[in-house]
Structure formats: C-alpha cells, structure tokens
Design an enzyme around this catalytic site. Sequence first.
Site, PDB file in Angstrom:
ATOM      1  N   ARG A 100       0.809  -1.228   0.000  1.00 52.11           N
ATOM      2  CA  ARG A 100       0.000   0.000   0.000  1.00 52.11           C
ATOM      3  C   ARG A 100       0.830   1.260   0.000  1.00 52.11           C
ATOM      4  O   ARG A 100       0.594   2.167  -0.808  1.00 52.11           O
ATOM      5  CB  ARG A 100      -0.909   0.021   1.247  1.00 52.11           C
ATOM      6  N   THR A 101       1.771   1.357   0.925  1.00 54.62           N
ATOM      7  CA  THR A 101       2.476   2.634   1.095  1.00 54.62           C
ATOM      8  C   THR A 101       3.298   2.960  -0.148  1.00 54.62           C
ATOM      9  O   THR A 101       3.221   4.061  -0.699  1.00 54.62           O
ATOM     10  CB  THR A 101       3.363   2.583   2.355  1.00 54.62           C
ATOM     11  N   LYS A 113      26.137  -3.919   0.297  1.00 57.07           N
ATOM     12  CA  LYS A 113      27.611  -3.941   0.187  1.00 57.07           C
ATOM     13  C   LYS A 113      28.259  -3.172   1.322  1.00 57.07           C
ATOM     14  O   LYS A 113      29.456  -2.929   1.312  1.00 57.07           O
ATOM     15  CB  LYS A 113      28.031  -3.304  -1.144  1.00 57.07           C
ATOM     16  N   ARG A 129      11.144   3.816   3.973  1.00 49.71           N
ATOM     17  CA  ARG A 129      10.704   2.784   4.941  1.00 49.71           C
ATOM     18  C   ARG A 129      11.936   2.011   5.362  1.00 49.71           C
ATOM     19  O   ARG A 129      12.729   1.575   4.512  1.00 49.71           O
ATOM     20  CB  ARG A 129       9.670   1.844   4.334  1.00 49.71           C
ATOM     21  N   HIS A 138       4.416   5.837  11.700  1.00 46.70           N
ATOM     22  CA  HIS A 138       4.013   5.717  10.288  1.00 46.70           C
ATOM     23  C   HIS A 138       3.042   6.885  10.023  1.00 46.70           C
ATOM     24  O   HIS A 138       1.834   6.694   9.887  1.00 46.70           O
ATOM     25  CB  HIS A 138       3.339   4.362  10.086  1.00 46.70           C
TER      26      HIS A 138
HETATM   27  N1   CP Z   1      -0.427  -0.132   5.879  1.00 44.62           N
HETATM   28  C1   CP Z   1       0.780  -0.338   5.344  1.00 44.62           C
HETATM   29  O1   CP Z   1       1.780   0.310   5.713  1.00 44.62           O
HETATM   30  O2   CP Z   1       0.795  -1.301   4.376  1.00 44.62           O
HETATM   31  P1   CP Z   1       2.065  -1.735   3.554  1.00 44.62           P
HETATM   32  O3   CP Z   1       3.039  -2.384   4.519  1.00 44.62           O
HETATM   33  O4   CP Z   1       1.563  -2.681   2.502  1.00 44.62           O
HETATM   34  O5   CP Z   1       2.689  -0.508   2.956  1.00 44.62           O
END
Ligand code: CP
Length: 298
Positions: free
Chosen positions: A50-51, A79, A100, A128
Amino acid sequence: MYHIISIHDFEKSDLDHLLDRAKEFDTGNYRSRVLDGKLAALLFFEPSTRTRMSFATAMVRLGGNSISVDSVEASSIAKGETLADTIRVVSGYADAIVLRHPKEGAARLASEFATVPVINAGDGAGQHPSQTLLDLYTIRQSMPIEGLDVGLLGDLRYGRTAHSLALALSLYGVTLHTTAPGGLEMPANIALELRERGVEVVEHADVEEVIRELDVLYVTRIQRERFPDSASYYNVASSYRITPEQLSGVREHLMILHPLPRAGEIDPAVDRTPYARYFEQARNGVPVRMALLHEVMQ
Ligand code: CP
C-alpha cells in the site's frame, strides 16, 4: 525544509490542513499536475504494498514520477553502504525521499543528511505518519474526530500505526480503549505521553468488553517480523479475531479500520458488513499522499 517524520512534529491545525488538502485532491477541486517534472525516490528497505504503491500513484497523479529501491538486497546497503551515504546520494537524484526502514529513528537520521524533504513511510516499531493521516481522513469522511470513543486492538507494542494514530488522536479529545495480548501493550512512554496530553486511556482485557461503546475500532496485526524468535510470536498468534457474531449490538455507525495487511485478525466475513472500512481506508492513501507530496515539494 519540510520533513514528515513523526506525529510529534504536528499540531492539530497542520493535520487538519493536510486533511483538507487531501479532500481537495480527492474531489478534483485542486489542480493536478502540480508536481510536473518532480521526482520522488521511494526507498523501501522493508516490504510494502500500500504505502509504496500509493506514493508512486500519488506522484503520477500529480504529474510527477518516482524511482525506487525495493529491498536492502537490491541496494548498495547490501555492500556495506551507510544509510547516511545512501541518503546523501539519492538527495542528488530526486526532489523528495520516501523512506521505509526496519530501524526506529531511521527517518529522523535520514532527514539530517538529506538535502531534500524526507517522508517517513514507517521506521521499525516507531511511527508511520502518512498512514495516520489516511486513518484520520477515513474517520473524518464519516464523522467528526473530536470526542470519539476509539478502540485500538492488537499489537500495540510493535505496531507503529497504532503509535502514530494514538498520538494524533490525542489532539482531538478522544477516549482510547486499548486491548492487546499480554506483553504487546502500548509502550509505557507513549501511554504516559497520552495521559499527559489529557487522553483518557482505558485498558480492556477483551475487546468484547467495550466493542458496543465504540465509534471506531482500529485493528492491527501482530508484527511477527519484530519478534526476537518464532516461539514468542506463536505464544500470542491468533489470540484475537473479529467475527460478524461479535458485531451484534454495536453502534450503527461503528467503523472498523485496519492498516492492512491483515493476518487472520479480521474474519473475511466481516468484509460484507457495513462496519468494514479498511479497503476504503487503503484507497484513501492516494489523495492523502498527494497532499503530503504536494506540501513538501511545492
Ligand atoms: N499499511 C501499510 O503500511 O501497508 P504496507 O506495509 O503494505 O505498505
């Protein structure tokens, strides 16, 4: 420079502004292609559907584009390159970095080395914030957030979406009802901060105790990837599951949210009830991330 790292950095007026702007993008009332020629670098050192995809979609919908790295193995971090050097280099390629990373604090560190805005797309068990904005956006589509009774169910220790959301909700005068398997309760520092911010936090041994008093039930999966070993995960796995039977007598407007992916904690039969709003919630990631990208890159 405008980084999006933590909900701690936001006042309520900032959140409301971003939610208003997301609505403008959602309803087509704001000019699109506003990021024509801009590039976002999506650095995802943990899995995501999603993100990552909604940030990429948001860039395209704004007239821009994205480049991405989808794993540690596919980057020169494998590396031995440091995150700091990676961020310095990528700052020279793109107009913003969406990161991320498995380590809490990684996005904050990245923002210290970046020469372009950094958006935290999840830092370990930390925060998040873009997920929180789409969670708030989804609630606000149906009802004002102020004064709601919100249930948080699941892994509140490692679940970064729950941390960010709880802190954001503290700005809206909600009551929080928490239910977590043993050992996965909200970290003490966050629980203390919520109470210092004046939030009533009520702990429940079982969601059944409170489900009929809730306006929103936010369910999270157990974050298996954060556990030190599989035995400790299996001690708590499958310890809760929302079923249609549990929803008898709930408030008519109850909204069940989940950041997804789910791993058994919501019975798929719940999807057919009017309470299930998690797919709509995932869809809202696009206008919300359009608003965020526009804000940091305009
Ligand atoms: N909700 C969420 O962060 O989903 P993903 O891990 O798929 O990005």
